[in-house]
Design a protein around this motif. Sequence first.
Motif, PDB file in Angstrom:
ATOM      1  N   SER A 401       0.837  -1.204   0.000  1.00  0.00           N
ATOM      2  CA  SER A 401       0.000   0.000   0.000  1.00  0.00           C
ATOM      3  C   SER A 401       0.865   1.245   0.000  1.00  0.00           C
ATOM      4  CB  SER A 401      -0.924   0.022   1.217  1.00  0.00           C
ATOM      5  OG  SER A 401      -1.744   1.179   1.188  1.00  0.00           O
ATOM      6  N   LYS A 402       0.429   2.249  -0.744  1.00  0.00           N
ATOM      7  CA  LYS A 402       1.062   3.564  -0.689  1.00  0.00           C
ATOM      8  C   LYS A 402       0.066   4.609  -0.185  1.00  0.00           C
ATOM      9  CE  LYS A 402       0.306   4.159  -5.691  1.00  0.00           C
ATOM     10  NZ  LYS A 402       0.967   4.299  -7.003  1.00  0.00           N
ATOM     11  N   ASP A 403      -1.049   4.126   0.374  1.00  0.00           N
ATOM     12  CA  ASP A 403      -2.071   4.994   0.956  1.00  0.00           C
ATOM     13  C   ASP A 403      -1.684   5.279   2.410  1.00  0.00           C
ATOM     14  OD1 ASP A 403      -4.301   6.212   2.032  1.00  0.00           O
ATOM     15  OD2 ASP A 403      -5.741   4.840   1.105  1.00  0.00           O
ATOM     16  N   ILE A 404      -1.322   6.531   2.710  1.00  0.00           N
ATOM     17  CA  ILE A 404      -0.838   6.871   4.053  1.00  0.00           C
ATOM     18  C   ILE A 404      -1.928   6.727   5.099  1.00  0.00           C
ATOM     19  CG2 ILE A 404       0.974   8.421   3.228  1.00  0.00           C
ATOM     20  CD1 ILE A 404      -0.887  10.758   3.928  1.00  0.00           C
ATOM     21  N   ARG A 405      -3.195   6.644   4.680  1.00  0.00           N
ATOM     22  CA  ARG A 405      -4.296   6.501   5.643  1.00  0.00           C
ATOM     23  C   ARG A 405      -4.515   5.039   6.034  1.00  0.00           C
ATOM     24  NH1 ARG A 405      -8.550   9.078   1.749  1.00  0.00           N
ATOM     25  NH2 ARG A 405      -7.369   7.598   0.461  1.00  0.00           N
ATOM     26  N   MET A 406      -3.861   4.126   5.346  1.00  0.00           N
ATOM     27  CA  MET A 406      -4.094   2.699   5.578  1.00  0.00           C
ATOM     28  C   MET A 406      -2.835   2.012   6.102  1.00  0.00           C
ATOM     29  SD  MET A 406      -5.295  -0.257   2.902  1.00  0.00           S
ATOM     30  CE  MET A 406      -6.968   0.377   2.827  1.00  0.00           C
ATOM     31  N   ASN A 407      -3.001   1.192   7.127  1.00  0.00           N
ATOM     32  CA  ASN A 407      -1.924   0.332   7.615  1.00  0.00           C
ATOM     33  C   ASN A 407      -2.235  -1.072   7.118  1.00  0.00           C
ATOM     34  OD1 ASN A 407      -0.375  -1.492   9.170  1.00  0.00           O
ATOM     35  ND2 ASN A 407      -0.183   0.002  10.826  1.00  0.00           N
ATOM     36  N   ILE A 408      -1.557  -1.496   6.041  1.00  0.00           N
ATOM     37  CA  ILE A 408      -1.914  -2.763   5.405  1.00  0.00           C
ATOM     38  C   ILE A 408      -1.602  -3.946   6.311  1.00  0.00           C
ATOM     39  CG2 ILE A 408       0.266  -3.136   4.179  1.00  0.00           C
ATOM     40  CD1 ILE A 408      -3.337  -3.774   2.862  1.00  0.00           C
ATOM     41  N   GLY A 409      -0.591  -3.797   7.197  1.00  0.00           N
ATOM     42  CA  GLY A 409      -0.306  -4.856   8.163  1.00  0.00           C
ATOM     43  C   GLY A 409      -1.477  -5.072   9.097  1.00  0.00           C
ATOM     44  N   LYS A 410      -2.102  -3.974   9.552  1.00  0.00           N
ATOM     45  CA  LYS A 410      -3.267  -4.073  10.448  1.00  0.00           C
ATOM     46  C   LYS A 410      -4.476  -4.619   9.695  1.00  0.00           C
ATOM     47  CE  LYS A 410      -5.903  -1.492  13.892  1.00  0.00           C
ATOM     48  NZ  LYS A 410      -7.174  -2.137  13.511  1.00  0.00           N
ATOM     49  N   VAL A 411      -4.619  -4.249   8.417  1.00  0.00           N
ATOM     50  CA  VAL A 411      -5.729  -4.765   7.608  1.00  0.00           C
ATOM     51  C   VAL A 411      -5.670  -6.288   7.548  1.00  0.00           C
ATOM     52  CG1 VAL A 411      -6.617  -4.935   5.242  1.00  0.00           C
ATOM     53  CG2 VAL A 411      -6.094  -2.698   6.211  1.00  0.00           C
ATOM     54  N   LEU A 412      -4.470  -6.837   7.277  1.00  0.00           N
ATOM     55  CA  LEU A 412      -4.340  -8.294   7.194  1.00  0.00           C
ATOM     56  C   LEU A 412      -4.557  -8.941   8.559  1.00  0.00           C
ATOM     57  CD1 LEU A 412      -1.438  -9.040   4.691  1.00  0.00           C
ATOM     58  CD2 LEU A 412      -3.826  -8.498   4.277  1.00  0.00           C
ATOM     59  N   GLU A 413      -4.079  -8.286   9.626  1.00  0.00           N
ATOM     60  CA  GLU A 413      -4.277  -8.818  10.972  1.00  0.00           C
ATOM     61  C   GLU A 413      -5.770  -8.849  11.312  1.00  0.00           C
ATOM     62  OE1 GLU A 413      -3.630 -10.576  14.426  1.00  0.00           O
ATOM     63  OE2 GLU A 413      -1.990 -10.121  13.037  1.00  0.00           O
ATOM     64  N   ASP A 414      -6.494  -7.768  10.970  1.00  0.00           N
ATOM     65  CA  ASP A 414      -7.936  -7.709  11.239  1.00  0.00           C
ATOM     66  C   ASP A 414      -8.696  -8.768  10.436  1.00  0.00           C
ATOM     67  OD1 ASP A 414      -7.495  -5.616  12.947  1.00  0.00           O
ATOM     68  OD2 ASP A 414      -8.134  -4.054  11.545  1.00  0.00           O
ATOM     69  N   ALA A 415      -8.268  -8.954   9.185  1.00  0.00           N
ATOM     70  CA  ALA A 415      -8.997  -9.866   8.302  1.00  0.00           C
ATOM     71  C   ALA A 415      -8.693 -11.328   8.595  1.00  0.00           C
ATOM     72  CB  ALA A 415      -8.666  -9.546   6.844  1.00  0.00           C
ATOM     73  N   PHE A 416      -7.422 -11.636   8.877  1.00  0.00           N
ATOM     74  CA  PHE A 416      -7.015 -13.043   8.927  1.00  0.00           C
ATOM     75  C   PHE A 416      -6.254 -13.442  10.187  1.00  0.00           C
ATOM     76  CE2 PHE A 416      -6.791 -11.569   4.452  1.00  0.00           C
ATOM     77  CZ  PHE A 416      -7.890 -12.261   3.956  1.00  0.00           C
ATOM     78  N   GLU A 418      -7.040 -14.298  13.131  1.00  0.00           N
ATOM     79  CA  GLU A 418      -7.529 -15.426  13.923  1.00  0.00           C
ATOM     80  C   GLU A 418      -7.313 -16.764  13.225  1.00  0.00           C
ATOM     81  OE1 GLU A 418     -11.556 -14.770  14.956  1.00  0.00           O
ATOM     82  OE2 GLU A 418     -11.142 -13.021  16.223  1.00  0.00           O
ATOM     83  N   MET A 419      -7.017 -16.737  11.933  1.00  0.00           N
ATOM     84  CA  MET A 419      -6.905 -17.996  11.186  1.00  0.00           C
ATOM     85  C   MET A 419      -5.523 -18.230  10.577  1.00  0.00           C
ATOM     86  SD  MET A 419      -9.341 -16.879   8.001  1.00  0.00           S
ATOM     87  CE  MET A 419     -10.661 -16.404   9.113  1.00  0.00           C
ATOM     88  N   GLY A 420      -4.696 -17.197  10.564  1.00  0.00           N
ATOM     89  CA  GLY A 420      -3.367 -17.347   9.987  1.00  0.00           C
ATOM     90  C   GLY A 420      -2.391 -16.394  10.642  1.00  0.00           C
ATOM     91  N   GLU A 421      -1.145 -16.443  10.203  1.00  0.00           N
ATOM     92  CA  GLU A 421      -0.102 -15.591  10.776  1.00  0.00           C
ATOM     93  C   GLU A 421       0.167 -14.415   9.846  1.00  0.00           C
ATOM     94  OE1 GLU A 421       4.542 -15.716  12.311  1.00  0.00           O
ATOM     95  OE2 GLU A 421       3.652 -17.500  11.402  1.00  0.00           O
ATOM     96  N   ALA A 422      -0.229 -13.210  10.287  1.00  0.00           N
ATOM     97  CA  ALA A 422       0.014 -12.002   9.507  1.00  0.00           C
ATOM     98  C   ALA A 422       1.264 -11.315  10.032  1.00  0.00           C
ATOM     99  CB  ALA A 422      -1.185 -11.053   9.607  1.00  0.00           C
ATOM    100  N   LYS A 423       2.070 -10.782   9.139  1.00  0.00           N
ATOM    101  CA  LYS A 423       3.276 -10.070   9.550  1.00  0.00           C
ATOM    102  C   LYS A 423       3.605  -9.014   8.508  1.00  0.00           C
ATOM    103  CE  LYS A 423       5.879 -14.023   7.745  1.00  0.00           C
ATOM    104  NZ  LYS A 423       6.737 -15.161   8.086  1.00  0.00           N
ATOM    105  N   GLY A 424       4.331  -7.986   8.951  1.00  0.00           N
ATOM    106  CA  GLY A 424       4.739  -6.953   8.015  1.00  0.00           C
ATOM    107  C   GLY A 424       4.608  -5.563   8.582  1.00  0.00           C
ATOM    108  N   HIS A 425       4.572  -4.574   7.680  1.00  0.00           N
ATOM    109  CA  HIS A 425       4.601  -3.152   8.021  1.00  0.00           C
ATOM    110  C   HIS A 425       3.301  -2.480   7.601  1.00  0.00           C
ATOM    111  CE1 HIS A 425       8.954  -3.371   8.697  1.00  0.00           C
ATOM    112  NE2 HIS A 425       9.038  -4.074   7.579  1.00  0.00           N
ATOM    113  N   SER A 426       3.286  -1.161   7.765  1.00  0.00           N
ATOM    114  CA  SER A 426       2.120  -0.381   7.354  1.00  0.00           C
ATOM    115  C   SER A 426       1.974  -0.342   5.838  1.00  0.00           C
ATOM    116  CB  SER A 426       2.238   1.052   7.892  1.00  0.00           C
ATOM    117  OG  SER A 426       3.416   1.667   7.402  1.00  0.00           O
ATOM    118  N   THR A 427       3.074  -0.571   5.100  1.00  0.00           N
ATOM    119  CA  THR A 427       3.019  -0.473   3.636  1.00  0.00           C
ATOM    120  C   THR A 427       3.268  -1.802   2.934  1.00  0.00           C
ATOM    121  OG1 THR A 427       5.361   0.114   3.606  1.00  0.00           O
ATOM    122  CG2 THR A 427       3.773   1.929   3.638  1.00  0.00           C
ATOM    123  N   ASP A 428       3.637  -2.840   3.678  1.00  0.00           N
ATOM    124  CA  ASP A 428       4.078  -4.086   3.066  1.00  0.00           C
ATOM    125  C   ASP A 428       3.822  -5.213   4.068  1.00  0.00           C
ATOM    126  OD1 ASP A 428       5.402  -6.182   1.913  1.00  0.00           O
ATOM    127  OD2 ASP A 428       7.398  -5.290   1.966  1.00  0.00           O
TER     128      ASP A 428
END
Length: 478
Positions: A401-416, A418-428
């Motif tokens: 993501s290059k959208d400064i309003r979005m933390n893509i790491g948190k998006v994946l954590e929120d979405a998945f 409970e069922m998988g292992e999410a890791k990364g940064h706000s942009t990757d």
Amino acid sequence: MASMSRYAILGCGSVGHAVAEELEAEGKEVEIIDRDEGRVEALRDQDLDANVADIRDESVVDAVADCDVVLIMSSDVGANTVAVENIRERGGDQFVVARASDPVSADELTEAGADVVINPSSVIADSALRALETGELEFKARNLAEVIDATDDGMAILIHRSPDPDSIASAAALQEIAASRDVEADIVYEGEIGHQENRAFVNLLGIELTPGSNVDFDDYDTVALVDYAKGGEPPAIAEIDIVIDHFEHGDEDVEAEFTDIRPNVSATSTVLTKYVQELDLTLSQEVATALLYGIRAETLDFKRDTTPADLTAAAYLYPFADHDTLEQVESPSMSPETLDVLAEAIRNREVSGSHLVSNAGFIRDRDALAQAAQHLLNLEGITTTAVFAIADDTIYLAAKSKDIRMNIGKVLEDAFGEMGEAKGHSTDASVEIPLGIFTGIEASEDNRETLLELTREAVRKKLFDAMGVDSASESNGS
């Protein structure tokens, strides 16, 4: 020839006196005004140009009219404010530096017209923190050296699974530190070095890595974890001696003789560069290049979460790096597998607003997903991409993501989360999800299309929901 700048110091306590001495030592013309007659007399005894007056008096404005810079250094902040106001109200255009005592008085002095406001207590605090940081680094470097020096049978440097440039570069630097102390070290990794840039990085710089399957950790008497935390849980090794990272190691603390974890910097390469400097080592060009690339890769070329420490480390490394090699690392040729994954991701893309989600089908090289996500981010109007695929009974997903309003790491954590292992940064970021959680079906040749359709529907909906966009408005952009 321009005339020499003249300086006026209004209020000459300990701070003003120190400034006056520095300016005099530099051969500057300095005029001092203070209301304390005894102090003025003492200043004159030191051959300083000093006169008695209350700095709040309007007459002082005339006395300093021919000075280019006025430093108002009294400990009486109220008097300093009046002095600044008098100069500005009488049309004085000198460059004014004024002393404050706290943030509130600093604001008042700025509003009164001071060009620069200094707070001595903040300056002292900053100086003390810099001294503390320097002393702490010296202490830690000495401790690290002692652990390395106690090594008899070699060191294993373990980096995170499917390592990235920051991990590899950090390990190479620690290996070079060990070599400078006559200790042999092997860099050990699990998984694969799949991303083409990472393979190019290792090959072009000649960094030797040892697969974990070829290693018995009992053969080493020193084991180091370097940039390991982002790869998951600590390894099942009886004793770990060194831990160096820029990520915390989660709930399970790793006990080690030497630990340096700095979440306040963005790259472990930055931490290792500081040790190289402190130990006064001359780095090989290959390792200097690796460290610089490690910092650049981890900070997205200084566009993500970059700290002053990352910048100063990069500035130190820059003259020693091979920039032709860096250019080759950053522009590797694309493998046929990656090209196939990218083509599939483009064909199956679904867009909602500026968000793109795509299914790349069944894959062999899961590192190609991150490259596909990065390439799709270049499409016009797209700010966030997520590409997923199936391999070995697992759904792998890479997002950028290059959208400064979005933390893509948190998006994946929120979405998945409970069922998988999410890791990364706000942009990757990335996530791995067991296939059966979504479908209840084991992968086989007979049910490939069913699996893909079930996965596409489930992953797409969860992603768009977590992104906060309408999953009913997707299109394939064709």
